[in-house]
Write an enzyme that holds these catalytic residues in place. Structure first.
Site, short mmCIF file in Angstrom:
data_model
loop_
_atom_site.label_atom_id
_atom_site.label_comp_id
_atom_site.label_asym_id
_atom_site.label_seq_id
_atom_site.Cartn_x
_atom_site.Cartn_y
_atom_site.Cartn_z
CG ASN A 57 -16.24 17.83 3.29
OD1 ASN A 57 -15.73 17.80 4.40
ND2 ASN A 57 -17.44 17.33 3.05
CG HIS A 69 -17.08 15.38 7.63
ND1 HIS A 69 -16.68 15.87 6.41
CD2 HIS A 69 -17.35 14.06 7.44
CE1 HIS A 69 -16.72 14.88 5.52
NE2 HIS A 69 -17.11 13.78 6.12
CG HIS A 93 -17.59 6.96 3.68
ND1 HIS A 93 -17.44 6.62 2.37
CD2 HIS A 93 -17.45 8.30 3.75
CE1 HIS A 93 -17.22 7.72 1.68
NE2 HIS A 93 -17.21 8.74 2.48
CE LYS A 120 -12.62 11.69 1.09
NZ LYS A 120 -13.45 11.60 2.28
CG HIS A 129 -14.25 9.65 6.98
ND1 HIS A 129 -14.26 9.34 5.65
CD2 HIS A 129 -15.11 10.69 7.11
CE1 HIS A 129 -15.08 10.15 5.00
NE2 HIS A 129 -15.62 10.97 5.87
CG ASP A 164 -18.76 10.06 6.86
OD1 ASP A 164 -18.30 11.21 6.88
OD2 ASP A 164 -19.50 9.63 5.96
CG HIS A 178 -16.97 10.10 -1.25
ND1 HIS A 178 -17.70 10.43 -0.14
CD2 HIS A 178 -17.85 9.58 -2.13
CE1 HIS A 178 -18.98 10.13 -0.34
NE2 HIS A 178 -19.09 9.62 -1.55
C1 NCD Z 1 -20.25 14.12 4.45
C2 NCD Z 1 -20.39 15.58 4.81
O1 NCD Z 1 -21.48 15.97 5.25
O2 NCD Z 1 -19.44 16.35 4.69
N1 NCD Z 1 -21.54 13.58 4.21
C3 NCD Z 1 -21.90 12.27 4.23
O3 NCD Z 1 -23.03 11.98 3.86
N2 NCD Z 1 -21.09 11.33 4.64
C4 NCD Z 1 -19.34 13.97 3.27
C5 NCD Z 1 -18.92 12.55 3.00
O4 NCD Z 1 -18.12 11.98 3.73
O5 NCD Z 1 -19.44 11.98 2.03
ZN ZN Z 2 -17.24 11.94 5.29
#
Ligand code: NCD
Ligand code: ZN
Length: 347
Positions: free
Chosen positions: A42, A16, A175, A100, A14, A248, A137
């Protein structure tokens, strides 16, 4: 006392990495130590179709340091209008590793997420048929539900039903942040797996706003209590196949984190595997780190573990406070930035 450990190269289930200049600035931190990572869709606009995903994957590949063997695993952002045929084609062509779910407005960049679960049942049916993983999520967005209870409410109201409705569908509750979430995953394994971040195993809400407000610790799902943290630590270090690594890591421009209306997400890639090693050491479970970081995830996703290895050593170093980003984004705050980090990847 163990001071050196070699494990199969870990994967991050997971992550970003964003796009543009932020992508270029942050991707090398993950590519350095991880074999593969599931990349979250996202973006703005989101990665909704197989065509969007192909284009995003090319931008990711272009941002990789020369010679890197890192492999991005891409995901499809589920919306009310997702076309099951496009999802199936994308999966069969090796473009999508999974779909997702963002419940609409649950977290950062989730406005285009699902507003009504009835609208996506056809997609879930198709995924079950083609054995395609469903990443979630898992938080209830009903405004009546307290923010600390959202994970449990999502399980009670939705996930527990879907698991029975789609017995052949493989779920990942991402998460994990609560004792209830960790326990639910174990009870529904192997159909359901769960990822655990480093920071949900280190921090409590006392750290977040008990001694001054730390905006960088604001994440979704929110950091909870010592009871939840203990359950997550126990789960991750148990060696159980249903729990695996998902950082995450979620970088944001400094100005969006430190703001009167700050965004959730914590950038932890620069200290991720090192922080997991610290937690496993503290729990007397370094022998379980490889299962959590490098074996359980691939097993759930039906992939082979990485062939390479990494070696961690107990050698203190100082984490950077921030990572510079070219252009108007400027910089992203690093989790544990400026702190002494106990473990270091040496090979
Ligand atoms: C994530 C993001 O910033 O894209 N933020 C977070 O608080 N974890 C999105 C997510 O995984 O919820
Ligand atoms: Zn995330």
């Amino acid at each position: 006392m163990t001071t050196r450990i070699t494990i199969r190269k870990p994967d991050d289930w997971h992550l970003h990495v964003r796009d543009g200049e932020m992508l270029k600035a942050v991707l090398p931190y993950t590519a350095k130590h991880f074999g593969r990572a599931i990349l979250m869709p996202n973006l703005i606009p989101p990665v909704r179709t197989a065509a969007d995903c192909r284009a995003y994957r090319e931008r990711v590949m272009a941002a990789l340091p020369a010679g890197s063997k890192f492999k991005p695993l891409m995901t499809c952002y589920l919306t009310d209008d997702t076309d099951p045929d496009d999802v199936e084609r994308g999966f069969r062509d090796g473009v999508f590793a999974g779909v997702k779910l963002y419940p609409a407005n649950a977290t950062t960049n989730s406005a285009a997420g699902v507003t009504d679960y009835k609208k996506v049942m056809r997609v879930l049916e198709r995924m079950e048929k083609i054995d395609m993983p469903f990443l979630m999520h898992g938080e209830e967005t009903d405004p009546e539900v307290d923010i600390f209870d959202r994970e449990k409410a999502f399980i009670d109201r939705h996930l527990s039903k879907w698991v029975k409705q789609f017995p052949g569908l493989r779920f990942i509750l991402e998460h994990l942040s609560s004792k209830e979430g960790a326990e639910y995953v174990k009870s529904a394994a192997p159909q359901v797996g769960g990822t655990i971040t480093p920071y949900h195993m280190v921090l409590t809400r006392n750290d977040w706003f008990g001694h001054g407000l730390k905006p960088y610790m604001y994440v979704m799902p929110v950091i909870k209590t010592a009871r939840d943290r203990a359950a997550l630590r126990k789960a991750a270090t148990s060696g159980e196949a249903c729990y695996f690594l998902g950082t995450d890591s979620a970088p944001h421009p400094y100005s969006r984190k430190v703001s009167t209306n700050g965004v959730p997400g914590m950038f932890n890639a620069p200290v991720a595997i090192e922080t997991y090693a610290k937690v496993f050491e503290e729990e007397g479970a370094l022998d379980k780190l490889e299962a959590f970081a490098a074996l359980n995830g691939p097993k759930h996703y039906r992939m082979a573990p990485n062939a390479d290895t990494i070696t961690l050593e107990k050698t203190p170093w100082t984490a950077p406070e921030e990572v510079k980003v070219a252009g108007p984004d400027e910089r992203a705050i690093v989790y544990r930035g400026g702190e002494t980090i106990e473990w270091k990847v040496v090979a």
